[in-house]
Design an enzyme around this catalytic site. Structure first.
Site, PDB file in Angstrom:
ATOM      1  N   ARG A  56     -93.797 101.204  24.436  1.00 17.49           N
ATOM      2  CA  ARG A  56     -94.550 102.103  25.447  1.00 17.49           C
ATOM      3  C   ARG A  56     -93.567 102.229  26.430  1.00 17.49           C
ATOM      4  O   ARG A  56     -92.981 101.654  27.060  1.00 17.49           O
ATOM      5  CB  ARG A  56     -95.431 101.112  26.080  1.00 17.49           C
ATOM      6  CG  ARG A  56     -96.465 101.846  27.124  1.00 17.49           C
ATOM      7  CD  ARG A  56     -97.608 100.817  27.506  1.00 17.49           C
ATOM      8  NE  ARG A  56     -98.428 101.332  28.383  1.00 17.49           N
ATOM      9  CZ  ARG A  56     -99.426 100.972  29.123  1.00 17.49           C
ATOM     10  NH1 ARG A  56     -99.522  99.453  28.878  1.00 17.49           N
ATOM     11  NH2 ARG A  56    -100.057 101.516  29.898  1.00 17.49           N
ATOM     12  N   GLU A  96     -94.862  94.682  31.522  1.00 16.89           N
ATOM     13  CA  GLU A  96     -94.182  95.658  32.287  1.00 16.89           C
ATOM     14  C   GLU A  96     -95.035  96.359  33.363  1.00 16.89           C
ATOM     15  O   GLU A  96     -94.550  96.707  34.247  1.00 16.89           O
ATOM     16  CB  GLU A  96     -93.643  96.914  31.191  1.00 16.89           C
ATOM     17  CG  GLU A  96     -92.540  97.849  31.612  1.00 16.89           C
ATOM     18  CD  GLU A  96     -91.943  98.721  30.700  1.00 16.89           C
ATOM     19  OE1 GLU A  96     -91.327  99.649  31.296  1.00 16.89           O
ATOM     20  OE2 GLU A  96     -91.883  98.306  29.714  1.00 16.89           O
ATOM     21  N   ARG A  97     -96.224  96.584  33.200  1.00 17.51           N
ATOM     22  CA  ARG A  97     -97.171  97.213  34.034  1.00 17.51           C
ATOM     23  C   ARG A  97     -97.197  96.308  35.369  1.00 17.51           C
ATOM     24  O   ARG A  97     -97.083  96.573  36.660  1.00 17.51           O
ATOM     25  CB  ARG A  97     -98.606  97.325  33.394  1.00 17.51           C
ATOM     26  CG  ARG A  97     -98.661  98.527  32.629  1.00 17.51           C
ATOM     27  CD  ARG A  97     -99.979  98.760  32.270  1.00 17.51           C
ATOM     28  NE  ARG A  97    -100.936  99.326  33.309  1.00 17.51           N
ATOM     29  CZ  ARG A  97    -101.720  98.611  34.105  1.00 17.51           C
ATOM     30  NH1 ARG A  97    -102.040  97.632  33.629  1.00 17.51           N
ATOM     31  NH2 ARG A  97    -102.500  99.381  34.979  1.00 17.51           N
ATOM     32  N   GLU A 129    -100.406  70.730  25.411  1.00 15.59           N
ATOM     33  CA  GLU A 129    -100.651  69.252  26.111  1.00 15.59           C
ATOM     34  C   GLU A 129    -101.233  69.986  27.458  1.00 15.59           C
ATOM     35  O   GLU A 129    -102.286  69.242  28.388  1.00 15.59           O
ATOM     36  CB  GLU A 129     -99.400  68.786  26.387  1.00 15.59           C
ATOM     37  CG  GLU A 129     -99.161  67.754  27.361  1.00 15.59           C
ATOM     38  CD  GLU A 129     -97.963  66.784  27.729  1.00 15.59           C
ATOM     39  OE1 GLU A 129     -97.930  66.123  28.662  1.00 15.59           O
ATOM     40  OE2 GLU A 129     -96.944  67.566  27.013  1.00 15.59           O
ATOM     41  N   ARG A 133    -105.297  69.042  29.561  1.00 16.41           N
ATOM     42  CA  ARG A 133    -105.330  68.641  31.202  1.00 16.41           C
ATOM     43  C   ARG A 133    -106.908  68.709  31.647  1.00 16.41           C
ATOM     44  O   ARG A 133    -107.523  69.813  31.243  1.00 16.41           O
ATOM     45  CB  ARG A 133    -104.405  69.154  32.044  1.00 16.41           C
ATOM     46  CG  ARG A 133    -102.999  68.595  31.696  1.00 16.41           C
ATOM     47  CD  ARG A 133    -101.786  69.321  32.516  1.00 16.41           C
ATOM     48  NE  ARG A 133    -102.265  69.684  33.970  1.00 16.41           N
ATOM     49  CZ  ARG A 133    -101.879  70.448  34.669  1.00 16.41           C
ATOM     50  NH1 ARG A 133    -100.839  71.360  34.100  1.00 16.41           N
ATOM     51  NH2 ARG A 133    -102.166  70.715  35.880  1.00 16.41           N
TER      52      ARG A 133
END
Length: 299
Positions: A56, A96-97, A129, A133
């Site tokens: 892009r 990237e935006r 993991e 939580r």
């Protein structure tokens, strides 16, 4: 907001590990690598280069400005992902935006996930993991699921087996990431619940989402109340049944009515519907009068 500040401070603390040339983390086997894999760190923007193979290349300027405005107000909600090239040098993998928008508002650091050599299995273990939580908010869980999809290419079925959750549960979390960033922040900060967020997902327009979010917070709406509000909005979008067009090819004139009235010797009501159908109502005032009308009809 205190929760978000705490997270950013933690990210800056861990980031100090990346700036120690004597203990440069190059592999998952290196010292302190476990503190990098699976964690969010604040990385200097000027140390991140754009991937030259990024397919892009065109970004809508107006869309970037809107994202920049959101970042200025709320911060970067979803961290970017980079690949470690060498000491204090990284290459962008995704986001990237977000990176471009952060530069527009003058940020010098950005929340980042860092990929290092041979960290695939370690990353999976760390994310699984992390998901288990109990102190994670729904958006944090959704982001972890999304990372497993984007970076490890796990399917939702494989994730279901790894984390011991139903596939439908995983899907419900992932859908939260389609919400407007303001609403995602509201969920993270505890202003609304995951249930509130799920109720709004069916609305694609982010402005409408934000309007409903403001009503939820200001009116302290329950999840059920939010669902009713969303339904009311969606019902308003349904096209109303158009009234049948008039197929009448004629109109009853006064002179015609007078002819009928004169024939029956009573004030006859003539009604014509929009479809051209109609009815004639002939009043009578006694049994004798009724029999008179019958005789007229029979000729």
């Amino acid at each position: 907001m205190a929760k978000a500040i705490k997270k950013q401070a933690l990210g800056r603390g861990l980031s100090a590990l990346l700036k120690d040339p004597d203990n440069d983390i190059k592999s998952v086997d290196d010292k302190n690598a476990d503190k990098v894999v699976g964690n969010i760190l604040e990385v200097d923007i000027d140390t991140i280069e754009i991937n030259p193979f990024q397919p892009r290349s065109n970004f809508n300027e107006e869309s970037l400005k809107e994202l920049a405005s959101s970042i200025k107000e709320l911060g970067v909600i979803q961290p970017i992902t980079v690949r470690k090239l060498e000491f204090n040098k990284y290459q962008l993998i995704s986001g990237e935006r977000r990176l471009r928008a952060s530069k527009l508002v003058g940020l010098t650091t950005i929340p980042t996930y860092i990929r290092i050599a041979n960290d695939n299995e370690s990353l999976v273990m760390a994310l699984v993991e992390n998901i288990q939580r109990h102190d994670l908010d729904p958006i944090e869980i959704a982001l972890s699921y999304q990372r497993l999809i984007d970076e490890i290419q796990l399917t939702q079925e494989q994730m279901s087996e790894r984390v011991g959750k139903k596939r439908s549960t995983i899907t419900n979390y992932l859908r939260l990431l389609k919400l407007d960033p303001i609403i995602q922040t509201g969920i993270r900060d505890g202003f609304i619940s995951m249930g509130h967020g799920r109720a709004m997902i069916t609305i694609e327009d982010h402005e409408i989402q934000s309007d409903i979010y403001q009503k939820i917070v200001s009116q302290n709406l329950s999840v059920r109340g939010t669902e009713a509000l969303v339904k009311k909005y969606q019902d308003g979008l349904k096209p109303t049944t158009a009234k049948a067009k008039s197929n009448a090819t004629f109109a009853i004139g006064e002179s015609q009515k007078k002819v009928i009235t004169s024939f029956f010797g009573a004030k006859v009501e003539v009604k014509v519907a929009g479809n051209g159908k109609g009815k004639i109502e002939i009043p009578f005032y006694s049994e004798e009068d009724f029999n008179r009308i019958i005789k007229l009809i029979n000729g």
